[in-house]
Design an enzyme around this catalytic site. Structure first.
Site, PDB file in Angstrom:
ATOM      1  N   SER A 213       0.847  -1.189   0.000  1.00 47.11           N
ATOM      2  CA  SER A 213       0.000   0.000   0.000  1.00 47.11           C
ATOM      3  C   SER A 213       0.880   1.236   0.000  1.00 47.11           C
ATOM      4  O   SER A 213       2.011   1.212   0.503  1.00 47.11           O
ATOM      5  CB  SER A 213      -0.904   0.008   1.242  1.00 47.11           C
ATOM      6  OG  SER A 213      -1.507   1.276   1.443  1.00 47.11           O
TER       7      SER A 213
ATOM      8  N   TYR B  13      -2.632  -0.720  10.077  1.00 48.72           N
ATOM      9  CA  TYR B  13      -2.677  -1.085   8.662  1.00 48.72           C
ATOM     10  C   TYR B  13      -1.412  -0.609   7.953  1.00 48.72           C
ATOM     11  O   TYR B  13      -0.760  -1.363   7.223  1.00 48.72           O
ATOM     12  CB  TYR B  13      -3.921  -0.468   8.011  1.00 48.72           C
ATOM     13  CG  TYR B  13      -4.017  -0.720   6.528  1.00 48.72           C
ATOM     14  CD1 TYR B  13      -4.553  -1.909   6.046  1.00 48.72           C
ATOM     15  CD2 TYR B  13      -3.576   0.225   5.604  1.00 48.72           C
ATOM     16  CE1 TYR B  13      -4.641  -2.152   4.682  1.00 48.72           C
ATOM     17  CE2 TYR B  13      -3.655  -0.010   4.244  1.00 48.72           C
ATOM     18  CZ  TYR B  13      -4.190  -1.196   3.783  1.00 48.72           C
ATOM     19  OH  TYR B  13      -4.268  -1.427   2.428  1.00 48.72           O
TER      20      TYR B  13
END
Length: 249
Positions: free
Chosen positions: A141, A155
């Site tokens: 990501s 995350y």
């Protein structure tokens, strides 16, 4: 090189299902796994109806069941007659600010996005080392470049760990026939990105998936997708003031 047999985890929806559709349209054989077998069966019916020349194998797999991962990967390899590419895509986006009494969500995210991704990389690499060829793709990501605060902190950390794993493998295998690609997607319109801070930065699903597939096919060690604006922002993100990063979160 054409990778004709591709395994995708987390393939029942979102980016995983989108990549399955894109690779099916290119005539690739697919091995699809996810927790929800019924959605995989629906996707297989859709893909084989649209592309009757391809083989689509499916298996139910909870990637947090680390002992099951190598068994399922081996079963899918045998059904397709080999694996040329494994896309470690399964992930979750749960999270709460640290210290607010809801640690379970952060621990689940860290486990699925890093530890379970490591288990998938182990299983894929064992197959690739045995056959002396293959392409491992790790879906990280853009939050790995600069950690996002609050509910996205765990995350971001999990995806940073995955990106570092990809960098390490790419360095180890630089002179090997085994390729490693780490993808760093920005905000793409899936259920997971529904709470993205600025809707103007969210790419449509089809555009995001197309960018991911293009980057995967190039087999470069690291790719920010979609290219605009994320490749341009990648060198800027580490230098942004914390007040700006807080808004991104």
């Amino acid at each position: 090189m054409t990778r004709s047999r591709i395994l995708i985890t987390g393939a029942s929806s979102g980016l995983g299902a989108g990549m399955a559709r894109a690779f099916a349209a290119r005539g690739r054989g697919l091995a699809l796994c996810a927790r929800r077998r019924e959605l995989l069966e629906q996707l297989r019916a859709e893909l084989t109806s649209a592309h009757p020349e391809i083989t689509v194998a499916v298996r139910a797999l909870d990637v947090d069941d680390h002992a099951a991962v190598p068994r399922v990967f081996t079963e899918l390899r045998d059904e397709l007659g080999g694996l040329d590419r494994v896309i470690v895509n399964a992930g979750i986006g749960k999270g709460t600010p640290l210290g607010t009494g809801r640690a379970r969500a952060n621990l689940a995210t860290a486990t699925t996005n890093f530890v379970s991704a490591l288990a998938q990389a182990e299983a894929a690499m064992e197959i690739f080392r045995e056959q002396r060829d293959g392409h491992l793709v790790l879906v990280s990501s853009m939050s790995a470049v600069r950690g996002l605060p609050g509910s996205k902190a765990a995350y971001s950390a999990s995806k940073a760990g995955l990106a570092t794993l990809g960098d390490a493998l790419a360095a180890e295998l630089v002179h090997s026939p085994i390729a490693v690609t780490t993808l760093l997607p920005g905000f793409i319109a899936t259920d997971m990105s529904a709470t993205a801070g600025d809707a103007r930065m969210v790419a449509p699903l089809d555009k995001g998936v197309a960018a991911m597939v293009t980057a995967i096919e190039k087999e470069k060690p690291r790719a920010c997708v979609p290219v605009v604006p994320w490749r341009l922002l990648a060198p800027v993100l580490p230098r942004l003031p914390r007040s700006v990063v807080a808004r991104l979160g």
